[in-house]
Design a protein around this motif. Structure first.
Motif, PDB file in Angstrom:
ATOM      1  N   ILE A   1      10.501   4.928   5.879  1.00  0.00           N
ATOM      2  CA  ILE A   1      10.398   3.818   4.931  1.00  0.00           C
ATOM      3  C   ILE A   1       9.055   3.847   4.222  1.00  0.00           C
ATOM      4  N   ARG A   2       8.009   4.025   5.002  1.00  0.00           N
ATOM      5  CA  ARG A   2       6.666   3.997   4.429  1.00  0.00           C
ATOM      6  C   ARG A   2       6.504   5.095   3.375  1.00  0.00           C
ATOM      7  N   THR A   3       7.076   6.260   3.669  1.00  0.00           N
ATOM      8  CA  THR A   3       6.988   7.373   2.727  1.00  0.00           C
ATOM      9  C   THR A   3       7.694   7.040   1.412  1.00  0.00           C
ATOM     10  N   LEU A   4       8.901   6.519   1.526  1.00  0.00           N
ATOM     11  CA  LEU A   4       9.663   6.210   0.319  1.00  0.00           C
ATOM     12  C   LEU A   4       8.958   5.132  -0.504  1.00  0.00           C
ATOM     13  N   VAL A   5       8.401   4.156   0.193  1.00  0.00           N
ATOM     14  CA  VAL A   5       7.723   3.079  -0.519  1.00  0.00           C
ATOM     15  C   VAL A   5       6.468   3.607  -1.202  1.00  0.00           C
TER      16      VAL A   5
ATOM     17  N   VAL B   1      16.294   0.310  -3.171  1.00  0.00           N
ATOM     18  CA  VAL B   1      15.939   1.274  -4.205  1.00  0.00           C
ATOM     19  C   VAL B   1      15.250   0.522  -5.333  1.00  0.00           C
ATOM     20  N   ARG B   2      14.125   1.046  -5.736  1.00  0.00           N
ATOM     21  CA  ARG B   2      13.277   0.352  -6.681  1.00  0.00           C
ATOM     22  C   ARG B   2      13.908   0.263  -8.067  1.00  0.00           C
TER      23      ARG B   2
ATOM     24  N   ILE C   1       3.124  -4.328  -7.347  1.00  0.00           N
ATOM     25  CA  ILE C   1       3.846  -3.085  -7.571  1.00  0.00           C
ATOM     26  C   ILE C   1       3.865  -2.291  -6.273  1.00  0.00           C
ATOM     27  N   ALA C   2       4.611  -1.212  -6.262  1.00  0.00           N
ATOM     28  CA  ALA C   2       4.675  -0.378  -5.073  1.00  0.00           C
ATOM     29  C   ALA C   2       3.325   0.283  -4.835  1.00  0.00           C
TER      30      ALA C   2
END
Lengths: 261, 261
Positions: A52-56, A71-72, A213-214
């Motif tokens: 999760i952390r990676t995708l975020v 999904v953003r 933002i992300a």
DNA sequence: TCGAATTTGTGCGTATGTATC
DNA sequence: GGATACATACGCACAAATTCG
């Protein structure tokens, strides 16, 4: 042990990223939760968390605590015009810019006296600091459009110029919020030109939080310095998220000076 | 439990970041190791690891497995000045820019007629395409300084404007490589103004290879359009790696040239 | 309104792999 | 080889936010 060379959490993240790229998972769709990932892939919760952390941090997803990871959604890209013509008298440059987009500009700020960091010191042409003596007024801004944060900025003005004048605090007094050019004019300083150095980098965690933002989303960084002839009178860092805004520079060709030597 | 609202690992990361900003820790200096952090702050190795991860992902440090974590060295950043004044007669704008840095500018290119993609079509104000009929000349550039790639660009010029003229190929004929403004002047078109929209994104694998940078490095993307009055006469994509170059926009409040440096 | 279930976030302890010196 | 240090991964626990009955 590992047949593959890439770590487990990255391979899982890659797989989810591929499903997003393929359109199998669309904007706003919910990604598998951490318990789900532990079951699907037979990993620990900690490893699933790393996925999760990676995708975020890659900007592909947003995590909502207590709800899930999604999904953003990519925001519509708006334009911020950086034109000096706009810095006309009266009113704030930023509010004017927002108004042309039919949005309401507002901003929070926090001014204090400080000792300028080395980089700023160089840009403003300040001498070596003497002890702990403050030599600038530093102002941190959060600019908003319709209440949403759109831009962060930190501005430095030398106390050598503004000390004892009515404009020593940028956002206080009769000329608050009217921009540097207009404020300097009030104390008899004619701002003649400006330079903006543009670059980009990932947002830090703190910046991401302030801009909503992300983490790791890409920011345009603008370093702007205003000059009165050869004297720098203000410099600022400006941070703008690229997934929401483009920065537009425009100018005329026929203003160009005689042929270069 | 937490007296402070911010998580422990972020507070520790902030503290180290502050020491870096203050100059107490300088470029290349070794940061405290994970075991060190666990002792200094009384946290677990896992939390200390999160501190390192935060600093690395914020770009403040680089982690060398087996060695330590070090304050990141920033590559020397050169500046590319995007000033219209510089587009004076004779000579290439890019070569001139490189010359001011004491470097030799060169470029490869590849021109062909093509049908413009929708996005370009819109910017150039082209009508709907008729069949497979080409309607632009597309030129791909790799710009180099001292032989090293520094910038990629793709330019589109409407055939409706240049067809049958000596400048139909930007890098061919008597006015090759002199820039759009000068070339258009040869066929009686006065370029009056230009707009550049600046954004940024990670490099694709192909772009990274052409620019000889790491995949995923951040690129500044500039979309430039030249106008003759209201008529767009050329548009281009320009890609610049941010870890090597900053882009500087300068202009004057009173139409004076930007500061010397 | 309350509470239970779910989910992310933080943090502990531990173990192993692997790169560097 | 040995010591050091980062990277990955396991297990566990609890807090905080959200969702929903």
């Amino acid at each position: 042990m590992n047949q593959e060379e890439r770590p487990r959490y990255l391979r899982i993240a890659d797989e989810l990223a591929a499903r997003i790229a393929k359109g199998e998972l669309r904007e706003g769709d919910k990604l598998p939760s951490i318990p789900q990932l532990t079951r699907d892939y037979g990993v620990s919760a900690n490893t699933a968390q790393a996925v999760i952390r990676t995708l975020v941090s890659d900007g592909l997803a947003v995590a909502k605590s207590g709800s899930g990871t999604y999904v953003r959604k990519r925001a519509q890209v708006r334009q911020l015009v950086r034109s000096w013509n706009r810095n006309a008298r009266g009113g704030s440059p930023f509010a004017g810019e927002m108004a042309t987009q039919g949005r309401i500009g507002s901003w929070d700020y926090d001014s204090r006296t400080a000792q300028a960091p080395a980089e700023v010191r160089e840009r403003l042409g300040l001498d070596e600091p003497s002890g702990d003596e403050p030599d600038v007024v530093r102002t941190d801004y959060v600019f908003r459009g319709d209440g949403e944060p759109v831009m962060l900025s930190t501005a430095w003005e030398p106390l050598a110029i503004t000390r004892g004048t009515p404009i020593v605090l940028p956002e206080d007094g009769p000329h608050a919020g009217q921009g540097v050019v207009e404020r300097m004019r009030q104390i008899g300083i004619n701002v003649t030109h400006a330079a903006e150095a543009v670059s980009a980098r990932p947002a830090t965690a703190g910046e991401a939080r302030q801009l909503d933002i992300a983490a790791g989303a890409i920011l345009l960084t603008i370093t702007r310095t205003y000059y009165a002839d050869t004297q720098p009178v203000e410099t600022a860092h400006i941070l703008i998220p690229t997934d929401q805004y483009q920065v537009v520079y425009g100018t005329s060709i026929w203003d160009e000076p005689p042929p270069a030597d």
